[in-house]
Design an enzyme around this catalytic site. Structure first.
Site, PDB file in Angstrom:
ATOM      1  N   GLY A   1     -83.896 -13.675  24.344  1.00  0.00           N
ATOM      2  CA  GLY A   1     -84.588 -14.600  23.438  1.00  0.00           C
ATOM      3  C   GLY A   1     -84.114 -16.033  23.460  1.00  0.00           C
ATOM      4  O   GLY A   1     -84.870 -16.943  23.121  1.00  0.00           O
TER       5      GLY A   1
ATOM      6  N   GLU B   1     -77.310 -17.995  20.536  1.00  0.00           N
ATOM      7  CA  GLU B   1     -78.278 -16.984  20.066  1.00  0.00           C
ATOM      8  C   GLU B   1     -79.600 -17.647  19.716  1.00  0.00           C
ATOM      9  O   GLU B   1     -79.620 -18.807  19.279  1.00  0.00           O
ATOM     10  CB  GLU B   1     -77.733 -16.329  18.789  1.00  0.00           C
ATOM     11  CG  GLU B   1     -77.121 -14.962  18.983  1.00  0.00           C
ATOM     12  CD  GLU B   1     -78.138 -13.842  19.171  1.00  0.00           C
ATOM     13  OE1 GLU B   1     -79.268 -14.098  19.639  1.00  0.00           O
ATOM     14  OE2 GLU B   1     -77.795 -12.692  18.864  1.00  0.00           O
ATOM     15  N   ASP B   2     -80.680 -16.910  19.868  1.00  0.00           N
ATOM     16  CA  ASP B   2     -81.977 -17.425  19.416  1.00  0.00           C
ATOM     17  C   ASP B   2     -82.083 -17.342  17.899  1.00  0.00           C
ATOM     18  O   ASP B   2     -82.496 -18.280  17.234  1.00  0.00           O
ATOM     19  CB  ASP B   2     -83.137 -16.666  20.082  1.00  0.00           C
ATOM     20  CG  ASP B   2     -83.027 -15.142  19.946  1.00  0.00           C
ATOM     21  OD1 ASP B   2     -81.990 -14.646  19.474  1.00  0.00           O
ATOM     22  OD2 ASP B   2     -83.990 -14.449  20.319  1.00  0.00           O
TER      23      ASP B   2
ATOM     24  N   ASP C   1     -80.570 -12.521  12.477  1.00  0.00           N
ATOM     25  CA  ASP C   1     -81.430 -11.871  11.488  1.00  0.00           C
ATOM     26  C   ASP C   1     -80.544 -10.985  10.606  1.00  0.00           C
ATOM     27  O   ASP C   1     -79.998 -11.447   9.610  1.00  0.00           O
ATOM     28  CB  ASP C   1     -82.501 -11.075  12.256  1.00  0.00           C
ATOM     29  CG  ASP C   1     -83.506 -10.396  11.358  1.00  0.00           C
ATOM     30  OD1 ASP C   1     -83.661 -10.815  10.211  1.00  0.00           O
ATOM     31  OD2 ASP C   1     -84.158  -9.434  11.795  1.00  0.00           O
ATOM     32  N   THR C   2     -80.325  -9.717  10.975  1.00  0.00           N
ATOM     33  CA  THR C   2     -79.393  -8.891  10.205  1.00  0.00           C
ATOM     34  C   THR C   2     -77.942  -9.300  10.487  1.00  0.00           C
ATOM     35  O   THR C   2     -77.056  -9.043   9.682  1.00  0.00           O
ATOM     36  CB  THR C   2     -79.529  -7.402  10.585  1.00  0.00           C
ATOM     37  OG1 THR C   2     -79.198  -7.255  11.969  1.00  0.00           O
ATOM     38  CG2 THR C   2     -80.935  -6.903  10.351  1.00  0.00           C
ATOM     39  N   GLY C   3     -77.707  -9.911  11.654  1.00  0.00           N
ATOM     40  CA  GLY C   3     -76.353 -10.291  12.047  1.00  0.00           C
ATOM     41  C   GLY C   3     -75.651  -9.226  12.876  1.00  0.00           C
ATOM     42  O   GLY C   3     -74.550  -9.442  13.376  1.00  0.00           O
TER      43      GLY C   3
ATOM     44  N   THR D   1     -76.231  -8.076  15.891  1.00  0.00           N
ATOM     45  CA  THR D   1     -76.020  -8.441  17.294  1.00  0.00           C
ATOM     46  C   THR D   1     -74.818  -9.379  17.429  1.00  0.00           C
ATOM     47  O   THR D   1     -73.950  -9.177  18.281  1.00  0.00           O
ATOM     48  CB  THR D   1     -77.284  -9.120  17.862  1.00  0.00           C
ATOM     49  OG1 THR D   1     -78.397  -8.275  17.620  1.00  0.00           O
ATOM     50  CG2 THR D   1     -77.156  -9.391  19.341  1.00  0.00           C
TER      51      THR D   1
ATOM     52  N   LYS E   1     -81.729 -16.402   9.404  1.00  0.00           N
ATOM     53  CA  LYS E   1     -82.457 -15.890   8.229  1.00  0.00           C
ATOM     54  C   LYS E   1     -81.424 -15.551   7.145  1.00  0.00           C
ATOM     55  O   LYS E   1     -80.902 -14.422   7.112  1.00  0.00           O
ATOM     56  CB  LYS E   1     -83.244 -14.629   8.597  1.00  0.00           C
ATOM     57  CG  LYS E   1     -84.426 -14.866   9.523  1.00  0.00           C
ATOM     58  CD  LYS E   1     -85.181 -13.559   9.754  1.00  0.00           C
ATOM     59  CE  LYS E   1     -86.232 -13.693  10.836  1.00  0.00           C
ATOM     60  NZ  LYS E   1     -86.794 -12.403  11.271  1.00  0.00           N
TER      61      LYS E   1
ATOM     62  N   ARG F   1     -93.184 -15.500  24.668  1.00  0.00           N
ATOM     63  CA  ARG F   1     -91.945 -16.260  24.840  1.00  0.00           C
ATOM     64  C   ARG F   1     -92.215 -17.657  25.400  1.00  0.00           C
ATOM     65  O   ARG F   1     -91.434 -18.568  25.218  1.00  0.00           O
ATOM     66  CB  ARG F   1     -90.999 -15.552  25.826  1.00  0.00           C
ATOM     67  CG  ARG F   1     -90.435 -14.242  25.342  1.00  0.00           C
ATOM     68  CD  ARG F   1     -89.335 -13.785  26.299  1.00  0.00           C
ATOM     69  NE  ARG F   1     -89.008 -12.381  26.141  1.00  0.00           N
ATOM     70  CZ  ARG F   1     -88.156 -11.885  25.245  1.00  0.00           C
ATOM     71  NH1 ARG F   1     -87.545 -12.685  24.416  1.00  0.00           N
ATOM     72  NH2 ARG F   1     -87.903 -10.599  25.178  1.00  0.00           N
TER      73      ARG F   1
HETATM   74  P1  5GP Z   1     -79.982  -9.179  14.455  1.00  0.00           P
HETATM   75  O1  5GP Z   1     -79.059  -8.277  15.207  1.00  0.00           O
HETATM   76  O2  5GP Z   1     -79.312 -10.408  13.879  1.00  0.00           O
HETATM   77  O3  5GP Z   1     -80.761  -8.426  13.418  1.00  0.00           O
HETATM   78  O4  5GP Z   1     -81.105  -9.641  15.437  1.00  0.00           O
HETATM   79  C1  5GP Z   1     -80.833 -10.350  16.541  1.00  0.00           C
HETATM   80  C2  5GP Z   1     -81.910 -10.235  17.590  1.00  0.00           C
HETATM   81  O5  5GP Z   1     -83.118  -9.643  17.080  1.00  0.00           O
HETATM   82  C3  5GP Z   1     -82.301 -11.606  18.025  1.00  0.00           C
HETATM   83  O6  5GP Z   1     -81.470 -12.055  19.066  1.00  0.00           O
HETATM   84  C4  5GP Z   1     -83.752 -11.403  18.440  1.00  0.00           C
HETATM   85  O7  5GP Z   1     -83.814 -10.971  19.775  1.00  0.00           O
HETATM   86  C5  5GP Z   1     -84.270 -10.305  17.535  1.00  0.00           C
HETATM   87  N1  5GP Z   1     -84.985 -10.867  16.372  1.00  0.00           N
HETATM   88  C6  5GP Z   1     -84.581 -10.919  15.084  1.00  0.00           C
HETATM   89  N2  5GP Z   1     -85.486 -11.517  14.297  1.00  0.00           N
HETATM   90  C7  5GP Z   1     -86.504 -11.862  15.118  1.00  0.00           C
HETATM   91  C8  5GP Z   1     -87.760 -12.556  14.914  1.00  0.00           C
HETATM   92  O8  5GP Z   1     -88.134 -13.008  13.811  1.00  0.00           O
HETATM   93  N3  5GP Z   1     -88.544 -12.742  16.023  1.00  0.00           N
HETATM   94  C9  5GP Z   1     -88.185 -12.289  17.252  1.00  0.00           C
HETATM   95  N4  5GP Z   1     -89.030 -12.509  18.249  1.00  0.00           N
HETATM   96  N5  5GP Z   1     -87.018 -11.657  17.485  1.00  0.00           N
HETATM   97  C10 5GP Z   1     -86.190 -11.445  16.429  1.00  0.00           C
END
Ligand code: 5GP
Length: 176
Positions: free
Chosen positions: A45, A99-100, A103-105, A107, A131, A165
């Site tokens: 991403g 990182e792009d 979200d939850t953190g 990753t 977020k 993308r």
């Molecule tokens: P986390 O582990 O923080 O929940 O999510 C991280 C990964 O989830 C990001 O690197 C991304 O690839 C994907 N992700 C989380 N939220 C979004 C979103 O709103 N849109 C997209 N396209 N990918 C997301």
């Protein structure tokens, strides 16, 4: 017939994204002068963010890539899978993880923990999007492009089922 692109609402234009990414590049360049940082791009991403961010960096630096999978469709799977590890030796290096979106953190937590295992000098995190209403992390995110609401976003590297993308702006997507 309705197309997937009919469900998009603009969040940040290409111009707004470029301006903010240039600001981050200049802040990071000042902070890392003479520190020879290594930027580690979290694929897929953040590939466009990484490319633009690096072109805004005015100091000597290196780059590498790591690839993980945590999402299926619009939902975090809750488990992180490492698909490609870094190639560089990061021992005693100043790492900036790119990182792009946080979200939850999950990753970013997983990646920090893993990379700390290679004894770097420091690890900072630069994310284009954050977020705050969702993230559950017990460390600071050092560089944030934009804080966004709890919406699913696409474009500028971020996908919806591997598509969209390529869009140069960032959009919220509504799918039933
Ligand atoms: P986390 O582990 O923080 O929940 O999510 C991280 C990964 O989830 C990001 O690197 C991304 O690839 C994907 N992700 C989380 N939220 C979004 C979103 O709103 N849109 C997209 N396209 N990918 C997301």
């Amino acid at each position: 017939m309705k197309k997937i692109t009919d469900n998009l609402a603009l969040l940040y234009s290409a111009v707004e994204l470029r301006q903010r990414v240039e600001e981050l590049g200049s802040i990071i360049s000042k902070k890392y002068e003479n520190k020879d940082p290594i930027f580690i791009d979290v694929l897929n991403g953040s590939f466009i963010f990484m490319a633009d961010l690096l072109r805004s960096i005015s100091i000597e630096c290196e780059m590498d890539f790591i690839k993980v999978r945590s999402y299926s469709g619009q939902k975090s799977s809750g488990t992180i899978q490492l698909l490609k590890d870094v190639s560089a030796d990061v021992k005693d290096r100043n790492i900036i993880l790119v990182e792009d979106i946080v979200d939850t953190g999950l990753t970013i937590k997983f990646l920090r923990k893993r990379l700390f295992g290679s004894s770097p000098k420091s690890i900072a995190v630069a994310t284009l999007l954050y977020k705050p209403s969702v993230a559950k992390i017990d460390f600071d995110i050092d560089y944030i492009g934009f804080e966004i609401p709890q919406e699913y976003v696409v474009g500028y590297g971020l996908d919806y089922e591997q598509k969209l993308r390529h869009l140069d702006s960032l959009y919220c997507i509504k799918v039933n």
